[in-house]
Design an enzyme around this catalytic site. Structure first.
Site, PDB file in Angstrom:
ATOM      1  N   ASP A 285     -26.839  21.529 -14.605  1.00 43.29           N
ATOM      2  CA  ASP A 285     -26.109  22.036 -13.462  1.00 43.29           C
ATOM      3  C   ASP A 285     -25.077  23.034 -13.995  1.00 43.29           C
ATOM      4  O   ASP A 285     -24.862  23.155 -15.209  1.00 43.29           O
ATOM      5  CB  ASP A 285     -25.444  20.877 -12.687  1.00 43.29           C
ATOM      6  CG  ASP A 285     -25.139  21.267 -11.255  1.00 43.29           C
ATOM      7  OD1 ASP A 285     -25.019  20.384 -10.403  1.00 43.29           O
ATOM      8  OD2 ASP A 285     -25.050  22.484 -10.995  1.00 43.29           O
TER       9      ASP A 285
HETATM   10  C1  GLC Z   1     -23.595  23.776  -8.302  1.00 43.45           C
HETATM   11  C2  GLC Z   1     -24.349  22.625  -7.725  1.00 43.45           C
HETATM   12  C3  GLC Z   1     -25.842  22.773  -7.802  1.00 43.45           C
HETATM   13  C4  GLC Z   1     -26.219  24.235  -7.695  1.00 43.45           C
HETATM   14  C5  GLC Z   1     -25.648  24.953  -8.909  1.00 43.45           C
HETATM   15  C6  GLC Z   1     -25.968  26.445  -8.902  1.00 43.45           C
HETATM   16  O1  GLC Z   1     -22.410  23.399  -8.891  1.00 43.45           O
HETATM   17  O2  GLC Z   1     -24.014  21.316  -8.157  1.00 43.45           O
HETATM   18  O3  GLC Z   1     -26.419  21.984  -6.764  1.00 43.45           O
HETATM   19  O4  GLC Z   1     -27.628  24.380  -7.660  1.00 43.45           O
HETATM   20  O5  GLC Z   1     -24.239  24.779  -9.012  1.00 43.45           O
HETATM   21  O6  GLC Z   1     -25.312  27.075  -7.836  1.00 43.45           O
END
Ligand code: GLC
Length: 756
Positions: A285
């Site tokens: 993430d």
């Molecule tokens: C965020 C989220 C995730 C998302 C990623 C990219 O912090 O937790 O769900 O896909 O960043 O935006």
């Protein structure tokens, strides 16, 4: 360390390509493997590590270096970039200025639509209509792909049983069976029949795993789950995604049983790859690998990079530790060539399957012809109709007549606010083209009725959102008092009041947990004030989580849960309120009376003293143990009866299949949909089993007076569970109850036995 190779990259092009450059027929596994092997032979360590790096295109200061890093081959993917021209520009750098011309894969959060926004995922789950969900995500994929996006960070498969958690809206609710059905539908919708299907994108099962169980519903907080909870509740939707062929996973932020998911061997190796045979790749993430330091897990950034890599996180999203450390760690022998190749291989495979080598660029002239087509708008309107859940309809107040000459007030912070018809994950949506509730009602009734609206209340988060630009300027006290008074006056001079209440889009989503389930601001006070006027009041909810409806459930005759319903939300809500559509959605979550009951979910264990005893009605002395509305609950404008429940045989052998059928009749005066649900309970076993478990559902349409027979099959999959007593999957020869009905409190009962 390999020296620079001077060979010109020789790629076997064995793909038939569609106009969009995606593969019209999937390449064979052998073809793909051969091309990857040929590439890996030519790649230096630096180039291999480059493929493991996802560079930020916005939001973080490091995004300023992205173009330069691409020129140095230090990136295999970029995220958070919108616009075909901007994406093509980055691709030209990666392909045109790098030695092996390996294309970038562009990722973005296309969670419930790209430009045309569908209802939020929890709402889509409330439709209990997997084919609809598949069509919706396929439409989202068409738009995203036309806009230059190859990979969506969706579906969110987090089971959540604590509505204080803001990201409840992004998943399919509390139940693994419904969650798994939605997982399969979304993966098929996003990816099509195979990875590389024209007009489709790579999907990403997230957040692996257990994120929805964050303590206190506090986003990012620690998660402690037993093996029985993991295997029976939180993992099944992810396994369903693997079975459906999902091409990527995203590891979760939080620590699971004290080990951060981003570096969790148990999750990423033992479960995902060894047990489930997943052959795609895992992305962290955002900033997740670097944040292993924050979590008190990694000593430094090099340690974070090594442990994330070794655990099985192939690609690092935006935190930079792989680019800073992996080449050196490989040179020090801490990462072998085989390990590096294993990490890079599935990423190259995905790029080949997506046809990116043959066609890395996106046609800049076609995108606007694909975004928000009338078909997509109509589909999102239907999706919003089918996702809404009718919670109350005393004396058939709904549907409202379209009789001319009535004065209708649409009152509340959700009455005429386009932003709140969407969610924080709908940033490509266009609020200016989003239909509000007031607009939907006004357009539905035309000149025949006087439709006015009043916002009444200005809502603000107490603590600001992490996402910039989502906060509005707070009203002054004078403005607030004036607006509230105007709303009350409007209600007084209107025949009928539609109260549009709920939550701001920023009150759900990431970093948007809520400590209570009360209506934010003065909404409850306003509802009670308007209700006291003795006029017909309809409450329409635009929200991301269950709210405290105890008072409303006793005093407001009609309550429609519309969720954050998307671009066509206002029209869909008007369709439902005035009978041009009939509500058929069902709750994908248990609806608590208030936060004090949390966690509360239907699939709980019996315990030694169920509430059925005469002198034991509640586990609390001050409150009922029961929710306000049960999981699977939802009303219609018609009624249904269930009869003739029949089991093909009274018992079934271990591993065998049992067919269950029931007749469902529309006993009302209008056509409507019913979601027929089947629940089981294993009466005894090596472990105690929940009072009920959903093991079958089907949404059916019935004309007035029509009867349909619905059948389900219970086999090994439905009758097995992970037993913490034996530490493995079991199917046991025991007696079972089953119930069939329109929600988890279904009463039509049958029983059967599984025998050796
Ligand atoms: C965020 C989220 C995730 C998302 C990623 C990219 O912090 O937790 O769900 O896909 O960043 O935006």
């Amino acid at each position: 360390m390999q020296g620079w190779s001077l060979t010109v990259p020789v790629l076997v092009v064995g793909l038939a390509l569609s106009a969009s450059g995606q593969t019209a027929t999937p390449p064979s596994g052998q073809q793909v493997a051969g091309r990857v092997a040929s590439l890996l032979k030519q790649m230096t360590v630096e180039e291999k590590v480059g493929q493991l790096i996802q560079l930020p295109g916005a939001y973080v200061p490091e995004s300023a270096q992205t173009e330069e890093r691409l020129r140095k081959g230090l990136g295999g993917s970029v995220l958070w970039v919108r616009g075909v021209a901007a994406l093509n520009k980055l691709q030209r750098i990666a392909v045109g200025e790098s030695r092996l011309r390996i294309p970038l894969i562009f990722g973005l959060d296309v969670i419930h639509g790209y430009r045309n926004i569908f209802p939020m995922p929890l709402a889509m789950a409330a439709s209990w209509d997997p084919p609809l969900v598949e069509r919706a995500q396929a439409a989202a994929a068409r738009e995203a792909r036309a806009a230059g996006i190859h990979w969506t960070f969706a579906p969110n498969l987090d089971i959540a049983r604590d509505p204080r958690w803001g990201r409840l809206i992004e998943g399919a609710g509390e139940d693994p069976f419904l969650g798994a059905a939605m997982a399969r539908a979304q993966v098929r919708g996003f990816q099509g029949a195979y990875v590389g299907s024209p007009g489709h994108v790579l999907a990403c099962a997230k957040h692996f795993a257990g994120y929805g169980a964050s303590e206190g519903g506090r986003d990012y907080d620690s998660v402690y789950l037993s093996d029985t909870q993991l295997y029976n509740v939180y993992l099944p939707p992810f396994q369903a995604a693997v079975d459906a062929g999902v091409g990527s996973f995203m590891s979760a932020y939080m620590d699971l049983n004290d080990v951060p998911a981003t570096a969790n061997h148990f999750l990423l190796r033992k479960v995902l790859r060894d047990a489930w045979g997943f052959r795609g790749f895992v992305v962290s993430d955002a900033l997740g690998v670097g944040n292993l330091l924050n979590q008190g897990y990694a000593r430094d950034r090099a340690d974070a990079a090594l442990r994330g890599f070794k655990a099985g996180t192939n690609m690092e999203m935006a935190s930079g530790t792989y680019g800073e450390n992996l080449v050196r760690l490989a040179g020090e022998g801490k990462i072998s060539t085989a390990e590096l190749d294993d990490a890079v291989r599935p990423i190259l495979e995905a790029k080949i399957r997506l046809g990116l080598f043959e066609n890395p660029y996106t046609d800049e002239t076609a995108v606007e012809t694909v975004l928000e087509t009338p078909e997509h708008r109509q589909l999102t309107r239907v999706a919003a109709q089918r996702s809404a859940v009718l919670l109350r309809n005393e004396k058939g107040l709904l549907p409202l007549s379209k009789t001319a000459g009535r004065s209708i007030a649409v009152i509340g912070p959700m009455a005429h606010n386009a932003d709140n018809m969407l969610t924080d994950w709908a940033r490509q949506g266009d609020p200016k083209r989003t239909v509000t509730i007031y607009e939907g009602v006004r357009d539905k009734l035309g000149a025949g009725a006087r439709v006015e609206y009043a916002q009444a209340i200005d809502m603000q988060r107490k603590y600001p959102s992490m996402f910039p630009g989502s906060a509005s300027k707070p009203w002054t006290q004078a403005q607030a008092d004036k607006a509230y008074a105007e709303a009350v006056a409007l209600a007084k001079r209107s025949d009928l009041i539609i109260m549009a209440l709920g939550e701001l889009a920023s009150m759900s989503g990431e970093g948007a947990s809520q400590s209570s389930l009360e209506f934010p601001g003065r909404q409850q006070e306003l509802l009670e004030t308007v209700s006291a006027m003795g006029k017909p009041v309809v409450l329409v909810l635009v929200n991301g989580r269950p709210l405290n409806l105890v008072w409303a459930s006793m005093h407001v005759p009609a309550i429609l849960e519309a969720w954050h319903p998307g671009s066509e939300g206002g029209n869909a809500i008007a369709d439902l309120l005035f009978g041009d559509a009939v509500p058929g959605g069902k709750l994908p979550v248990t609806w608590p009376r208030h936060a004090g009951q949390i966690p509360i979910y239907y699939a709980h264990n019996l315990t030694h003293q169920p509430e059925t005893a005469p002198n034991f009605t509640s586990r609390y002395w001050d409150e009922s143990s029961f929710p306000l509305f049960p999981f699977g609950y939802g009303l219609s404008y018609t009624t249904f009866s269930y009869s003739n429940l029949r089991l093909k045989q009274p018992q079934v052998k271990l591993g065998g299949k049992l067919e269950v059928s029931v007749d469902v009749r529309n006993t009302g005066k209008v056509a409507g949909d019913e979601v027929v649900q089947l629940y089981i309970h294993q009466r005894a076993g090596s472990a105690s089993r929940p009072v009920r478990l959903l093991k079958g559902f089907e949404r059916i349409a019935l004309a007035p007076g029509e009867t349909k027979t619905v059948s389900f099959v219970l086999g090994k999959d439905e009758l097995s569970y992970w037993s913490s007593a034996t530490g493995g999957w079991v199917q046991e020869a025991e007696a079972f109850d089953l119930w069939v009905g329109g929600d988890s409190a279904a009463r039509l009962h049958g029983e059967f036995r599984v025998v050796e």
